[in-house]
Design a protein around this motif. Structure first.
Motif, mmCIF file in Angstrom:
data_model
loop_
_atom_site.group_PDB
_atom_site.id
_atom_site.type_symbol
_atom_site.label_atom_id
_atom_site.label_comp_id
_atom_site.label_asym_id
_atom_site.label_seq_id
_atom_site.Cartn_x
_atom_site.Cartn_y
_atom_site.Cartn_z
ATOM 1 N N VAL A 19 9.747 13.050 99.616
ATOM 2 C CA VAL A 19 10.907 12.658 98.818
ATOM 3 C C VAL A 19 11.903 11.939 99.718
ATOM 4 O O VAL A 19 12.239 12.419 100.802
ATOM 5 N N ILE A 20 12.345 10.780 99.244
ATOM 6 C CA ILE A 20 13.385 10.018 99.946
ATOM 7 C C ILE A 20 14.695 10.265 99.197
ATOM 8 O O ILE A 20 14.777 10.050 97.991
ATOM 9 N N LEU A 21 15.704 10.753 99.903
ATOM 10 C CA LEU A 21 16.948 11.130 99.222
ATOM 11 C C LEU A 21 17.708 9.918 98.686
ATOM 12 O O LEU A 21 18.300 9.977 97.618
ATOM 13 N N SER A 22 17.727 8.840 99.451
ATOM 14 C CA SER A 22 18.371 7.620 98.965
ATOM 15 C C SER A 22 17.824 6.419 99.715
ATOM 16 O O SER A 22 18.162 6.212 100.874
ATOM 17 N N GLU A 23 17.005 5.624 99.035
ATOM 18 C CA GLU A 23 16.438 4.439 99.699
ATOM 19 C C GLU A 23 17.534 3.499 100.156
ATOM 20 O O GLU A 23 17.399 2.817 101.164
ATOM 21 N N ALA A 24 18.638 3.487 99.422
ATOM 22 C CA ALA A 24 19.745 2.596 99.769
ATOM 23 C C ALA A 24 20.614 3.185 100.886
ATOM 24 O O ALA A 24 21.552 2.543 101.354
ATOM 25 N N GLY A 25 20.323 4.419 101.295
ATOM 26 C CA GLY A 25 21.125 5.049 102.344
ATOM 27 C C GLY A 25 22.506 5.466 101.848
ATOM 28 O O GLY A 25 23.468 5.518 102.606
ATOM 29 N N ASN A 26 22.589 5.794 100.559
ATOM 30 C CA ASN A 26 23.866 6.183 99.957
ATOM 31 C C ASN A 26 23.995 7.715 99.956
ATOM 32 O O ASN A 26 23.163 8.419 99.387
ATOM 33 N N LEU A 27 25.047 8.223 100.609
ATOM 34 C CA LEU A 27 25.167 9.678 100.782
ATOM 35 C C LEU A 27 25.459 10.399 99.475
ATOM 36 O O LEU A 27 25.057 11.556 99.289
ATOM 37 N N GLN A 28 26.165 9.715 98.559
ATOM 38 C CA GLN A 28 26.405 10.364 97.252
ATOM 39 C C GLN A 28 25.089 10.545 96.497
ATOM 40 O O GLN A 28 24.846 11.593 95.893
ATOM 41 N N GLU A 29 24.276 9.515 96.554
ATOM 42 C CA GLU A 29 22.971 9.610 95.890
ATOM 43 C C GLU A 29 22.117 10.692 96.570
ATOM 44 O O GLU A 29 21.426 11.472 95.904
ATOM 45 N N ALA A 30 22.182 10.742 97.882
ATOM 46 C CA ALA A 30 21.418 11.754 98.624
ATOM 47 C C ALA A 30 21.866 13.161 98.234
ATOM 48 O O ALA A 30 21.041 14.059 98.035
ATOM 49 N N ALA A 31 23.186 13.360 98.098
ATOM 50 C CA ALA A 31 23.714 14.670 97.712
ATOM 51 C C ALA A 31 23.207 15.058 96.324
ATOM 52 O O ALA A 31 22.779 16.193 96.090
ATOM 53 N N ARG A 32 23.243 14.089 95.421
ATOM 54 C CA ARG A 32 22.814 14.334 94.040
ATOM 55 C C ARG A 32 21.334 14.744 93.996
ATOM 56 O O ARG A 32 20.920 15.539 93.182
ATOM 57 N N ASN A 33 20.535 14.185 94.900
ATOM 58 C CA ASN A 33 19.084 14.438 94.877
ATOM 59 C C ASN A 33 18.644 15.631 95.715
ATOM 60 O O ASN A 33 17.513 16.102 95.582
ATOM 61 N N LEU A 34 19.519 16.103 96.614
ATOM 62 C CA LEU A 34 19.101 17.066 97.640
ATOM 63 C C LEU A 34 18.435 18.335 97.096
ATOM 64 O O LEU A 34 17.293 18.654 97.445
ATOM 65 N N PHE A 35 19.150 19.086 96.261
ATOM 66 C CA PHE A 35 18.617 20.393 95.843
ATOM 67 C C PHE A 35 17.373 20.242 94.960
ATOM 68 O O PHE A 35 16.432 21.031 95.063
ATOM 69 N N GLY A 36 17.380 19.208 94.102
ATOM 70 C CA GLY A 36 16.197 18.964 93.268
ATOM 71 C C GLY A 36 14.989 18.628 94.135
ATOM 72 O O GLY A 36 13.868 19.080 93.863
ATOM 73 N N ALA A 37 15.227 17.856 95.199
ATOM 74 C CA ALA A 37 14.134 17.479 96.103
ATOM 75 C C ALA A 37 13.596 18.707 96.831
ATOM 76 O O ALA A 37 12.376 18.887 96.963
ATOM 77 N N MET A 38 14.488 19.572 97.282
ATOM 78 C CA MET A 38 14.047 20.787 97.969
ATOM 79 C C MET A 38 13.234 21.670 97.032
ATOM 80 O O MET A 38 12.193 22.223 97.412
ATOM 81 N N ARG A 39 13.699 21.812 95.813
ATOM 82 C CA ARG A 39 12.948 22.617 94.827
ATOM 83 C C ARG A 39 11.585 22.008 94.554
ATOM 84 O O ARG A 39 10.576 22.717 94.496
ATOM 85 N N HIS A 40 11.576 20.681 94.346
ATOM 86 C CA HIS A 40 10.318 19.996 94.038
ATOM 87 C C HIS A 40 9.295 20.228 95.147
ATOM 88 O O HIS A 40 8.158 20.642 94.883
ATOM 89 N N LEU A 41 9.711 19.973 96.377
ATOM 90 C CA LEU A 41 8.771 20.138 97.494
ATOM 91 C C LEU A 41 8.338 21.593 97.634
ATOM 92 O O LEU A 41 7.191 21.893 97.980
ATOM 93 N N ASP A 42 9.266 22.501 97.332
ATOM 94 C CA ASP A 42 8.958 23.926 97.464
ATOM 95 C C ASP A 42 7.887 24.374 96.467
ATOM 96 O O ASP A 42 7.220 25.383 96.682
ATOM 97 N N GLN A 43 7.749 23.629 95.377
ATOM 98 C CA GLN A 43 6.800 24.039 94.325
ATOM 99 C C GLN A 43 5.405 23.468 94.510
ATOM 100 O O GLN A 43 4.515 23.718 93.703
ATOM 101 N N LEU A 44 5.205 22.666 95.571
ATOM 102 C CA LEU A 44 3.914 21.990 95.729
ATOM 103 C C LEU A 44 2.884 22.812 96.494
ATOM 104 O O LEU A 44 1.765 22.362 96.721
ATOM 105 N N GLY A 45 3.270 24.016 96.932
ATOM 106 C CA GLY A 45 2.324 24.839 97.675
ATOM 107 C C GLY A 45 1.983 24.253 99.038
ATOM 108 O O GLY A 45 0.853 24.332 99.507
#
Ligand code: TXA
Ligand code: MG
Length: 320
Positions: free
Chosen positions: A265-291
């Motif tokens: 998961v890339i938090l923000s391809e544009a390197g935008n920290l607000q976008e990265a913040a918005r995506n952070l917890f969802g990304a951690m959950r997603h990766l955590d569910q992949l076994g």
């Protein structure tokens, strides 16, 4: 089984009956109950499996409503409230008599906030009590940023989850208290950056909790932690070091072609920290569910929301 919906009247009837519900805010979803009803507050602690020494934030609809729950609203606090409310800022202020010990874990200061979310603004303005709400995750896990995240873990424990869509900020609120001389002290960086705070009240300092009771959130190392081993560093180095088959990557802006793209998961391809913040917890959950066997991640730049993001990453890694 929780109903997920957008019916404010239904949410209100559960809250009036002393139940706790899932509630959207711009930061993360909260587990909300009547802050003035000790039984509802106890239900919040037990639903989250959260120790009672960890106090709760009281959410109100306006600065005017909040003044009922505090004894004093000193000038620097007022300035911050006027500037950032409704928004991702929590203020620690001397509590009024209406505030029960349970909410503050015995402290003389209560944490208060006016969240900035249309459906929750509407909900709060129709209630004659404020809502106590910690993040709606089981104690120690990653905070939820969608209604589905809440349902994934608290489904049987809450009757209703008010769906306000994905959180627009994605990090918990910034928590600010005040030294006896009025100097603002930050207990947790979150949705409001240091730069934004300092533009309004001048220099702020970050403080560690002082009392035996952990005043700041997440001092316990397992906070915000995925269950999959989570390691921070330079991703290319970590990829070499951990040559396991099922490796997940949580990067700021870089794509790693050597890795399986579904595990990345890339938090923000544009390197935008607000976008990265918005995506952070969802990304951690997603990766955590992949076994996966391990998740490797990297720090983000240290301006704006960067330090708050890095703090959550550090806590996730500290648990492993
Ligand atoms: O954005 C947020 O702040 C979200 C949304 C739902 O509003 N809420 C949230 O609550 O993150 P929670 O409980 O997960 O984190 C709030 C932290 C607690 O860990 C607690 O340590 C600190 O705020 N806190 C609450 N009341 C306090 C008090 N009276 N004194 C010191 N710290 C306090
Ligand atoms: Mg929390």
């Amino acid at each position: 089984m929780a109903n997920i919906g957008t019916n404010i009247a239904e949410a209100i009837s559960f809250l009036q009956a002393g139940d706790v519900i899932g509630m959207p805010t711009e930061t993360v979803y909260g587990l909300a109950g009547n802050a003035l009803d000790p039984d509802a507050v106890l239900r919040i602690f037990s639903t989250k499996n959260r120790p009672q020494f960890n106090p709760l934030i009281v959410h109100g609809s306006s600065v005017e409503q909040i003044t009922n729950w505090v004894r004093d609203f000193p000038e620097p606090a007022r300035k911050l409230a006027e500037h950032f409310w409704p928004g991702p800022l929590t203020l620690l202020l001397p509590r009024s008599n209406a505030i029960h010990d349970l909410l503050t874990a015995g402290s003389d200061r209560v944490a208060v906030r006016v969240p900035n979310h249309p459906i929750t603004q509407k909900l709060l303005s129709q209630l004659d009590f404020p809502l106590a709400a910690p993040s709606a995750n089981p104690f120690g896990y990653i905070s939820p940023t969608t209604a589905q995240h809440v349902a994934d873990q608290l489904d049987d424990a809450v009757p209703y989850i008010l769906d306000g869509g994905p959180c627009t900020v994605g990090l918990e609120s910034t928590i600010v208290g005040f030294a006896p001389d009025g100097t603002p002290e930050v207990l947790r960086f979150g949705g409001i950056s240091r730069e934004e705070l300092e533009a309004v009240v001048g220099p702020v300092q970050k403080v560690a909790p002082v009392s035996a009771q952990p005043e700041a959130p997440g001092r316990l190392s397992s906070h915000y932690a995925p269950t999959t081993p989570f390691v921070l560093g330079k991703i290319p180095d970590l990829l070499q070091q951990y040559s396991v088959e099922k490796i997940g990557i949580l990067s700021f802006q870089t794509a790693y072609t050597t890795a399986v793209s579904e595990h990345q998961v890339i938090l923000s391809e544009a390197g935008n920290l607000q976008e990265a913040a918005r995506n952070l917890f969802g990304a951690m959950r997603h990766l955590d569910q992949l076994g996966l066997d391990i998740i490797v991640a990297e720090h983000v730049p240290t301006h704006g929301l960067g330090p708050a993001i890095n703090d959550r990453l550090n806590r996730a890694a500290a648990a492993h």
